[in-house]
Design a protein around this motif. Structure first.
Motif, PDB file in Angstrom:
ATOM      1  N   GLU A 159      65.614  49.919 -17.965  1.00  0.00           N
ATOM      2  CA  GLU A 159      64.197  49.558 -17.783  1.00  0.00           C
ATOM      3  C   GLU A 159      64.037  48.181 -17.142  1.00  0.00           C
ATOM      4  O   GLU A 159      63.084  47.938 -16.401  1.00  0.00           O
ATOM      5  CB  GLU A 159      63.430  49.640 -19.105  1.00  0.00           C
ATOM      6  CG  GLU A 159      63.883  48.634 -20.113  1.00  0.00           C
ATOM      7  CD  GLU A 159      63.499  49.026 -21.535  1.00  0.00           C
ATOM      8  OE1 GLU A 159      62.345  48.801 -21.888  1.00  0.00           O
ATOM      9  OE2 GLU A 159      64.360  49.535 -22.278  1.00  0.00           O
ATOM     10  N   LEU A 160      64.985  47.271 -17.424  1.00  0.00           N
ATOM     11  CA  LEU A 160      64.926  45.944 -16.812  1.00  0.00           C
ATOM     12  C   LEU A 160      65.445  45.984 -15.379  1.00  0.00           C
ATOM     13  O   LEU A 160      65.012  45.218 -14.519  1.00  0.00           O
ATOM     14  CB  LEU A 160      65.734  44.942 -17.636  1.00  0.00           C
ATOM     15  CG  LEU A 160      65.255  44.751 -19.077  1.00  0.00           C
ATOM     16  CD1 LEU A 160      66.121  43.723 -19.797  1.00  0.00           C
ATOM     17  CD2 LEU A 160      63.791  44.339 -19.122  1.00  0.00           C
ATOM     18  N   THR A 161      66.369  46.907 -15.137  1.00  0.00           N
ATOM     19  CA  THR A 161      66.906  47.103 -13.785  1.00  0.00           C
ATOM     20  C   THR A 161      65.797  47.427 -12.799  1.00  0.00           C
ATOM     21  O   THR A 161      65.746  46.887 -11.692  1.00  0.00           O
ATOM     22  CB  THR A 161      67.942  48.251 -13.810  1.00  0.00           C
ATOM     23  OG1 THR A 161      69.056  47.827 -14.588  1.00  0.00           O
ATOM     24  CG2 THR A 161      68.421  48.611 -12.417  1.00  0.00           C
ATOM     25  N   SER A 199      63.468  37.871 -20.758  1.00  0.00           N
ATOM     26  CA  SER A 199      64.387  39.014 -20.767  1.00  0.00           C
ATOM     27  C   SER A 199      65.419  38.828 -19.659  1.00  0.00           C
ATOM     28  O   SER A 199      65.238  38.001 -18.748  1.00  0.00           O
ATOM     29  CB  SER A 199      63.617  40.313 -20.518  1.00  0.00           C
ATOM     30  OG  SER A 199      63.213  40.393 -19.162  1.00  0.00           O
ATOM     31  N   LEU A 240      72.016  44.612 -16.864  1.00  0.00           N
ATOM     32  CA  LEU A 240      70.664  44.917 -17.367  1.00  0.00           C
ATOM     33  C   LEU A 240      70.524  46.355 -17.854  1.00  0.00           C
ATOM     34  O   LEU A 240      71.139  47.272 -17.307  1.00  0.00           O
ATOM     35  CB  LEU A 240      69.636  44.688 -16.246  1.00  0.00           C
ATOM     36  CG  LEU A 240      69.566  43.290 -15.652  1.00  0.00           C
ATOM     37  CD1 LEU A 240      68.579  43.266 -14.500  1.00  0.00           C
ATOM     38  CD2 LEU A 240      69.176  42.276 -16.715  1.00  0.00           C
ATOM     39  N   ASP A 241      69.655  46.531 -18.841  1.00  0.00           N
ATOM     40  CA  ASP A 241      69.266  47.887 -19.277  1.00  0.00           C
ATOM     41  C   ASP A 241      68.504  48.563 -18.140  1.00  0.00           C
ATOM     42  O   ASP A 241      67.878  47.890 -17.330  1.00  0.00           O
ATOM     43  CB  ASP A 241      68.274  47.811 -20.445  1.00  0.00           C
ATOM     44  CG  ASP A 241      68.851  47.115 -21.641  1.00  0.00           C
ATOM     45  OD1 ASP A 241      70.093  47.050 -21.718  1.00  0.00           O
ATOM     46  OD2 ASP A 241      68.071  46.606 -22.457  1.00  0.00           O
ATOM     47  N   GLY A 293      65.987  40.810 -17.250  1.00  0.00           N
ATOM     48  CA  GLY A 293      65.369  41.172 -15.974  1.00  0.00           C
ATOM     49  C   GLY A 293      64.526  40.034 -15.421  1.00  0.00           C
ATOM     50  O   GLY A 293      64.534  39.759 -14.219  1.00  0.00           O
ATOM     51  N   GLN A 294      63.796  39.368 -16.327  1.00  0.00           N
ATOM     52  CA  GLN A 294      62.995  38.203 -15.892  1.00  0.00           C
ATOM     53  C   GLN A 294      63.902  37.077 -15.420  1.00  0.00           C
ATOM     54  O   GLN A 294      63.625  36.436 -14.411  1.00  0.00           O
ATOM     55  CB  GLN A 294      62.103  37.723 -17.041  1.00  0.00           C
ATOM     56  CG  GLN A 294      60.971  38.689 -17.349  1.00  0.00           C
ATOM     57  CD  GLN A 294      60.216  38.296 -18.612  1.00  0.00           C
ATOM     58  OE1 GLN A 294      60.809  37.833 -19.594  1.00  0.00           O
ATOM     59  NE2 GLN A 294      58.911  38.480 -18.593  1.00  0.00           N
ATOM     60  N   THR A 323      72.119  43.999 -11.007  1.00  0.00           N
ATOM     61  CA  THR A 323      71.530  44.693 -12.166  1.00  0.00           C
ATOM     62  C   THR A 323      72.579  45.197 -13.150  1.00  0.00           C
ATOM     63  O   THR A 323      72.229  45.864 -14.121  1.00  0.00           O
ATOM     64  CB  THR A 323      70.683  45.901 -11.706  1.00  0.00           C
ATOM     65  OG1 THR A 323      71.526  46.834 -11.031  1.00  0.00           O
ATOM     66  CG2 THR A 323      69.553  45.472 -10.782  1.00  0.00           C
TER      67      THR A 323
END
Ligand code: ADP
Ligand code: MG
Length: 252
Positions: free
Chosen positions: A182-184, A150, A179-180, A152-153, A176
């Motif tokens: 949730e990934l943030t 993802s 990023l969405d 975030g990963q 961030t």
């Protein structure tokens, strides 16, 4: 002695003044958040501090290393290439868009520069990389390539990659913003952990809650100057300058 300092830094692109005399010192263990409207010069400042761009005028130093010194007319004169090379191993940089090698595994992305550029022993670097993978919450991803992760990963891999060089200071440019929400969260969590460990960091961010929690100092940049700076609680909670106030009001 500050870990990094710039004094009266100036930069123009094709006649447009983008940095108009920036002075900033970052002390060991300090976390500085840089905020401000788009186009204000935040990325240019980071790019100049990390030698991706050259200053037109001003001074830049990393500890005892004088990277650029202004001459009598103010023009920035850069040090010799061996000094610049030494300087490059003192900082790490994390971009908005990860900038990982797409065909390298996670491990290879992290170990490549320490082994090839810093010439450190492969076994030692490998062990450090495994520790960083675990610390970044990426166990099980060691042999994956970036497109299997993802956003975030991927961003956490790029933080691990920067840390593997053992930098004295880490720079983040809106880490961030691609990023969405949730990934943030996962990316901000690892930056918070680094702050708790007193990693010296300069973070350009539009995440005001994060800046308030994590930064020791907040710098508000607009129009190529530092309009206001101070403790996070003061700048974000009780700004002195009208421009800061207006910017913060727009952040919701
Ligand atoms: P911020 O990161 O605060 O949004 P930037 O440093 O990216 O601001 O940009 C500041 C100004 O400098 C903008 O007007 C941008 O268009 C200009 N700029 C940045 N980099 C370049 C470049 N390489 N060439 C020309 N103009 C640039
Ligand atoms: Mg920017």
């Amino acid at each position: 002695m500050p870990v990094v300092s710039v004094r009266d830094a100036r930069k123009a692109f094709g006649g447009a003044d983008v940095l108009r005399g920036i002075t900033l010192e970052v002390e060991r263990g300090e976390v500085v958040a840089v905020i401000g409207p788009s186009g204000g010069g935040k990325s240019t400042l980071l790019r100049c501090m990390t030698l991706l761009e050259t200053l037109d005028a001003g001074d830049l130093s990393y500890g005892d290393l004088a990277v650029a010194r202004q001459d009598g007319s103010g023009k920035a004169i850069y040090a010799r290439s061996d000094v610049l090379k030494q300087t490059r191993s003192r900082f790490g940089l994390v971009f908005q868009n990860y900038n990982l090698f797409p065909h390298y595994t996670v491990m290879r992305n992290i170990t490549d520069a320490p082994v090839r550029v810093q010439k450190r022993p492969a076994a030692e670097v490998e062990q450090r990389a495994r520790e960083l993978v675990a610390k970044m919450g990426l166990k099980g991803c060691e042999d994956k390539v970036p497109c299997q992760l993802s956003g975030g990963q991927q961003q956490r891999v790029s933080i691990a990659r920067a840390l593997a060089m053992d930098p004295e200071v880490l720079f983040f440019d809106e880490p961030t913003s691609a990023l969405d929400p949730e990934l943030t969260t996962g990316v901000l969590r690892v930056i918070r952990e680094l702050a708790a460990e007193h990693m010296t960091m300069v973070v350009v961010t539009h995440e005001m809650d994060f800046a308030r929690d994590v930064a020791d100092r907040v710098v508000f940049m607009d129009g190529g100057v530092i309009v206001e700076e101070g403790p996070a609680a003061q700048v974000l909670g009780d700004p002195r300058e009208e421009r800061t106030r207006a910017f913060l009001a727009r952040q919701g």
